[in-house]
Design a protein around this motif. Structure first.
Motif: not given
Length: 749
Positions: A134-144
């Motif tokens: 999985h690409p993962g979770f971060s606030q630097s990207q726009r995917w919610n």
């Protein structure tokens, strides 16, 4: 068309501007005042209509107060939910700096598997135990979260375990289905709970390069390259990623014309690295089949349309907007100032495609999405937010819809009440779960309704709650020069149980002016000659809704008689209610000293209703401030604390408390003051359709845990330390009494 032709066209249009109303462009905060000034120069046919966010823009379009604005696909979906008719898509904005700019969609997600993968007919059971990259979770990207979880939520078995939090239930399902994986970044926003989940389910970090930190070494493209390396290295057998990153990862590509359309084709099959051979991998489709990575028509999962310009449909407004956009999209030497400015505002990094034949938001979205209905969480778990009045309930409904679009769970439900005390009742009776309250109600929430904090609101700079003691400067008044002189004086409070009341109690106990007793009304009544304490006559301010039996009428003695014959109610009929009322009590010579929250009288100072130099502050160390006025430092103020908090029942189960905090912190991440993308579906801490302090106070800067080390938070906790000790002691005594009573009944009956 030549430059002079454009110039002539512009001149003709300028002559027509005065004959029609100017078009109103929604201008959120990222459109600066300077840009609006430039846009409105001269005979411009367009002016700015200031809005907080695109939710407010949608409302203003529907109400005819604005004419057009920029909306992301998520914001179009939100608008369609509340206003299925009345607005039209007049232009699509493709990001010309994006490598995907020639595609019909902003981005699409794909699932990549090895060529040897054998699909299961009619389902995805062949994915069980495959290991998820999985690409993962971060606030630097726009995917919610809705996008990031789209694949896994649509293939794994969604078992709903009532004994688990929503977050842990989801993680348990992932582990049971994929068995192992790499899912980097924070799984939940609560740091402590995130660490607990990763320790409990290490299998979902097992395929990462760094298993302990649960992350990829290669975090290019927000982790998409790391996910693809997880697949091509053989650690996992299924990867979820953005289509354009997959194309870039596996091979160089070029644009060629296919059937008069621009399509992306790979230039060759030469892999960038030995394990990146395209022919060794395939796309997994939603119908369970697979197709080659070399296809020009890959099967995709989630599809995100480009941002658009929505225009009001009525009165031919959409046509007028379309014509102006056409002008602004073709800038030349002879272009007018407003045309250049509109181009700079709307098309900074976008290439517009305008539509002469306008389309509805539903039709535009349906080209990419299977449905234009709001997504529904897999497990039916609700977070019931108590709201006060129609305006706040409306904002709550918009926020609830936004959280569903963002994939935040549990789902927010809105429970309407008439006032804060009715909300307290509903929380106590388990008819609602949370409410965000002014710190002024913190004591009453705890003492009278058995509630407690779940999160504190970190207050924006210069908006913290500052409580001060104030005396009149007039030489004719009884001048209190120290805290000890409050004894046998007349005191004005804004409200019984409010933060000014509580701050006075804390300082007075510290200086031993008051005894260390839990019977607050009695000890204050014994101290003062008389007081006005609005709310002391009302049952909703007391535990069990009953006032103390002792004769404490002196706490209401200074309040004026109201039109209904009462004299001590906490409402506007009481002339001495609230911080302004406490100052008026002092000004009239009725009181010798008032305790107020200074932030609540700023507007009265600005409009001249209160003259600062008529008053002087008595500091908490017992000395008078050197200068007149209300503004003093923290060392002088009786308290310097946060301005609001989120409360719920004290007897919440741990899993329910975690569900609440996780959902609220996600809302804070995506709808608060988030760094990164300019667009937010709704700005939850700011005004809503022109009204402030709805759902959360305008002074809120963000939500923080109850153990936060932020100084105003620490001071707020300290302010309630004695209250909590009194509540704990009362609870202990009640428990012992119940045990003894049960013993006596069993023994003698």
């Amino acid at each position: 068309m030549g430059c002079w032709a454009y110039f002539a066209l512009g001149a003709i249009l300028v002559l027509a501007v005065n004959a029609e109303e100017k078009l109103r462009l929604c201008a959120p905060s990222f459109i600066t005042p300077d840009s609006c000034n430039a846009l409105e120069r001269g005979d411009s046919p367009i002016r700015c209509q200031r809005v907080t966010d695109t939710a407010e823009c949608a409302i203003q379009l529907a109400e005819g107060k604005a004419d057009f604005g920029v909306f992301t696909a998520d914001e179009v979906l939100l608008t369609h939910h509340f206003y299925p008719t009345g607005v039209q898509v007049v232009a699509e904005l493709k990001n010309k700096d994006n490598m995907n700019a020639y595609e019909p969609l902003e981005f699409q997600t794909v699932v990549v598997v090895p060529k040897s993968f054998t699909p299961t007919e009619g389902g995805f059971s062949s994915l069980i135990g495959s290991g998820l990259c999985h690409p993962g979770f971060s606030q630097s990207q726009r995917w919610n979260d809705r996008i990031l979880k789209y694949f896994e939520q649509n293939v794994m078995n969604n078992v709903c375990r009532a004994e688990m939090t929503v977050a842990e239930n989801e993680i348990a399902n992932l582990k049971d289905f994929f068995k192992k994986g790499c899912r980097p970044g924070p799984w939940v926003s609560d740091k402590t709970f995130n660490e607990q989940l990763k320790k409990k389910y290490p299998e979902l970090c097992e395929l990462c390069d760094d298993k302990v930190a649960c992350k990829y070494t290669n975090r290019d493209h927000h982790g998409h390259d790391g996910a693809l390396e997880c697949l091509t290295s053989g650690r996992g057998r299924v990867a979820y990623a953005a289509l354009h990153y997959v194309k870039e990862y596996f091979a160089n590509y070029r644009c060629i014309e296919v059937n008069s359309e621009i399509s992306v084709m790979y230039a060759n099959n030469e892999p960038n690295q030995s394990n990146r051979k395209m022919s060794d991998y395939r796309y997994l489709c939603q119908n369970g089949s697979t197709v080659s990575l070399e296809t020009i028509h890959p099967c995709t999962w989630y599809k995100q349309p480009w941002s658009v310009i929505l225009a009001r449909e009525q009165d031919g407004t959409a046509t007028k907007v379309y014509q102006r956009l056409e002008q602004a999209s073709h800038i030349s030497y002879g272009s007018l100032t407003w045309e250049q400015t509109l181009n700079a505002i709307l098309f900074r990094s976008e290439t517009p495609i305008t539509y002469n034949n306008y389309t509805s938001p539903a039709h535009y979205l349906s080209r990419a999405m299977e449905t234009v209905e709001l997504p529904t969480p897999k497990c039916d778990r609700k977070l019931r937010f108590c709201t006060i009045g129609d305006l706040e309930t409306n904002k709550c409904n918009w926020t609830s819809a936004a959280t569903r679009i963002l994939g935040i769970a549990p789902e927010v439900n809105c429970v309407k009440s008439d006032n804060v005390f009715q909300c307290f009742e509903k929380l106590s009776n388990k008819e609602a779960d949370i409410i965000s309250i002014d710190s002024n109600y913190g004591h009453l929430a705890r003492k009278a309704y058995g509630l407690g904090p779940v999160l504190f609101s970190e207050t924006l700079k210069d908006s913290n709650s500052i409580v001060i003691g104030v005396i009149r400067e007039s030489s004719q008044s009884r001048r209190i020069k120290s805290l000890s002189e409050i004894k046998d004086s007349n005191v004005c409070f804004p409200e019984y149980g409010g933060i000014a009341w509580l701050s006075f109690l804390k300082v007075a106990r510290t200086h031993r002016i008051l005894p260390d007793s839990c019977k607050y009304p009695q000890i204050v009544a014994n101290l003062v000659r008389a007081a006005c304490t609005p709310g002391f006559s009302e049952a909703n301010h007391f535990l069990g809704r009953k006032r103390p039996q002792e004769k404490l009428d002196k706490l209401c003695e200074l309040c004026p008689t109201q039109s209904n014959g009462e004299r001590c109610e906490a409402n506007s009929d009481n002339a001495y209610y609230g911080d302004k009322g406490a100052i008026d009590c002092l000004k009239a010579g009725v009181g010798d000293i008032a305790f107020i929250e200074v932030g609540n009288i700023k507007d009265f100072i600005r409009n001249g209703s209160i003259i600062e130099n008529d008053y002087r502050v008595l500091c908490k160390n017992g000395t008078l401030a050197q200068k007149t006025g209300f503004y003093v430092d923290e060392a002088c103020a009786f308290s310097y604390t946060i301005d609001s908090e989120v409360v719920s029942r004290r007897d919440l189960k741990d899993k329910d408390r975690l569900d609440i905090t996780n959902a609220l912190l996600k809302i804070d991440d995506w709808l608060g003051y988030r760094a990164g993308p300019e667009h937010r579906i709704i700005r939850v801490y700011e005004s809503f359709n022109g009204t402030e302090d709805l759902l959360f106070k305008q002074s809120s800067g963000g939500l923080v845990p109850t153990d936060s080390a932020v100084k105003p938070v620490e001071e707020y906790r300290e302010l309630f330390k004695h209250v909590d000790e009194c509540n704990s002691a009362a609870s202990f005594i009640a428990t012992i009494t119940l045990v003894l009573l049960s013993f006596l009944i069993a023994k003698f009956f």
